[in-house]
Every structure is written in structure tokens, then in C-alpha cells.
Enzyme design. Sequence first.
Site, short mmCIF file in Angstrom:
data_model
loop_
_atom_site.label_atom_id
_atom_site.label_comp_id
_atom_site.label_asym_id
_atom_site.label_seq_id
_atom_site.Cartn_x
_atom_site.Cartn_y
_atom_site.Cartn_z
N ASP A 108 0.86 -1.17 0.00
CA ASP A 108 0.00 0.00 0.00
C ASP A 108 0.92 1.24 0.00
O ASP A 108 1.39 1.64 -1.06
CB ASP A 108 -0.89 -0.12 1.25
CG ASP A 108 -1.99 0.90 1.33
OD1 ASP A 108 -2.88 0.89 0.48
OD2 ASP A 108 -1.95 1.72 2.26
N LYS A 136 -0.90 -1.93 -4.77
CA LYS A 136 -1.72 -0.75 -5.06
C LYS A 136 -0.77 0.44 -5.24
O LYS A 136 -0.59 1.24 -4.33
CB LYS A 136 -2.65 -0.45 -3.88
CG LYS A 136 -3.77 -1.44 -3.68
CD LYS A 136 -4.88 -0.88 -2.80
CE LYS A 136 -4.69 -1.25 -1.35
NZ LYS A 136 -5.90 -1.01 -0.52
N VAL A 158 -9.34 -4.35 -0.17
CA VAL A 158 -9.68 -5.73 -0.54
C VAL A 158 -9.53 -6.68 0.65
O VAL A 158 -8.76 -6.41 1.58
CB VAL A 158 -8.83 -6.22 -1.73
CG1 VAL A 158 -9.22 -5.50 -3.00
CG2 VAL A 158 -7.34 -6.07 -1.45
N ASP A 164 -7.39 -9.17 5.58
CA ASP A 164 -8.50 -9.01 6.52
C ASP A 164 -9.08 -7.60 6.51
O ASP A 164 -8.44 -6.65 6.08
CB ASP A 164 -8.03 -9.30 7.95
CG ASP A 164 -7.15 -8.18 8.50
OD1 ASP A 164 -6.19 -7.80 7.82
OD2 ASP A 164 -7.46 -7.67 9.59
P1 IMP Z 1 2.08 -0.55 3.68
O1 IMP Z 1 3.18 -0.51 4.69
O2 IMP Z 1 1.26 0.71 3.71
O3 IMP Z 1 2.54 -0.91 2.31
O4 IMP Z 1 1.06 -1.60 4.25
C1 IMP Z 1 0.86 -2.86 3.80
C2 IMP Z 1 -0.06 -3.55 4.80
O5 IMP Z 1 -1.30 -2.82 4.94
C3 IMP Z 1 -0.47 -4.91 4.28
O6 IMP Z 1 0.42 -5.90 4.74
C4 IMP Z 1 -1.85 -5.08 4.84
O7 IMP Z 1 -1.77 -5.65 6.13
C5 IMP Z 1 -2.41 -3.69 4.96
N1 IMP Z 1 -3.30 -3.38 3.82
C6 IMP Z 1 -3.11 -2.42 2.89
N2 IMP Z 1 -4.11 -2.39 2.00
C7 IMP Z 1 -4.98 -3.37 2.37
C8 IMP Z 1 -6.23 -3.85 1.81
O8 IMP Z 1 -6.77 -3.38 0.79
N3 IMP Z 1 -6.81 -4.87 2.49
C9 IMP Z 1 -6.28 -5.44 3.60
N4 IMP Z 1 -5.11 -5.02 4.14
C10 IMP Z 1 -4.47 -3.99 3.54
#
Ligand code: IMP
Length: 185
Positions: A108, A136, A158, A164
Site C-alpha cells: 500500500d 496498489k 480488498v 482481513d
Molecule cells: P504498507 O506498509 O502501507 O505498504 O502496508 C501494507 C499492509 O497494509 C499490508 O500488509 C496489509 O496488512 C495492509 N493493507 C493495505 N491495504 C490493504 C487492503 O486493501 N486490504 C487489507 N489489508 C491492507
Amino acid sequence: MKSTYEDVERVLISEDEISNRVSEMAHEIDEYYADSGKKLLLLGILKGSVVFMAELMKHIRIPVEIDFMKVSSYGGGTVSSKNLTILLDLKRNNLPQTDVLIVEDIIDSGRTLSYLVDYIKLKGAASVRTCTLLDKPSRREVDFEPDLCGFTIPDEFVIGYGLDYDEKYRALPYVGVLKPELYEK
Ligand code: IMP
Ligand code: MG
């Protein structure tokens, strides 16, 4: 009891699509690491990656070991959500002889994986690469590209296949979008 399937607005990626793509990814992993001469460690990030990890490892033909880390992005509730806290660490004494492939459910902001890549490099792994089921890219806050990605998806929340919402829906066999009214509660 009500089925979790009833909470799904629509299926974004079906079981068949996921399973085809995951076996392709496993073949790419086989080819990339075939002649490395090191151990290969799949490092799953709990909890979201468990379903993907289980499917992926079944299709990998070269010798592979597994381990897990758990991180929280909430820093105990006091520090900024941008700080990561390691809740379960990787403890290995053979990292210099090990290629680490971090296995994640979704990217994300990119903060989790960019932090973990640096962290595992600092621990002295022979190499560190990343593999994610979903990405994403439109949500990125830090510059980060995975080495291997299953599906690039739009900016939608999602669930399923390990992912989750409030600890629910991880057991769904596909990746779906929740009914919007369920986010409000
Ligand atoms: P980042 O550090 O922002 O890249 O976060 C990634 C983490 O956010 C993932 O391992 C998920 O646990 C959570 N996450 C981000 N987007 C989603 C989604 O659409 N659905 C469920 N969990 C998400
Ligand atoms: Mg996660």
C-alpha cells in the site's frame, strides 16, 4: 450462522486466476534462484501472507525454507502510525549464506516492505528481494517497487486470501471487495 461470502460486494480476483498466477510466480522464483548456491528463505509477513505463502511454496521446486516475521504499524498506540514495530523477529545465524525472499500480501504505502528490506539487509542476508500477491501503486508514500508482483490493483480496500478487515475475511478463497456499508460499523 451467516456466511462471510454474503459480505462480499464483488470478487476482484478469482481463485483460478490467483492459483494460475501464483504458480507462474513460483516458476519465476525457481529460475531466479536455481544457481544461487545459497539457501532460499521465504520470509512471510504475518498474518496476511499466510495463504499466499502456503500456495506459493507448494509450487516451488528448488529447496526452500520458511520463516515468519510480524510487524505492527501502530507502534503501541503512542507513536505515529508511520513507525513500524517488530512483534516477531527473524532469528537465524546463517543469513550470510541465505537469499531472503520476503513474502507479503499487499503493498500500500510501501512503508512496511521498504523498512523490512533494509532491516534484513542490515542483518546480513546474502540477498533480499520481495514478492507480493497484490500491489496498489497509486497509494505509495515511499519509493518502493516489489521484485515480483501477482496483481496490480486499483485503490480499493480488498479482503480474502489472507487479507482481513478487522481480522475477518482472511479465509475467503478469492480476493474481493467488501460491501461498503460494512466499513462504516
Ligand atoms: P504498507 O506498509 O502501507 O505498504 O502496508 C501494507 C499492509 O497494509 C499490508 O500488509 C496489509 O496488512 C495492509 N493493507 C493495505 N491495504 C490493504 C487492503 O486493501 N486490504 C487489507 N489489508 C491492507
Ligand atoms: Mg500485512
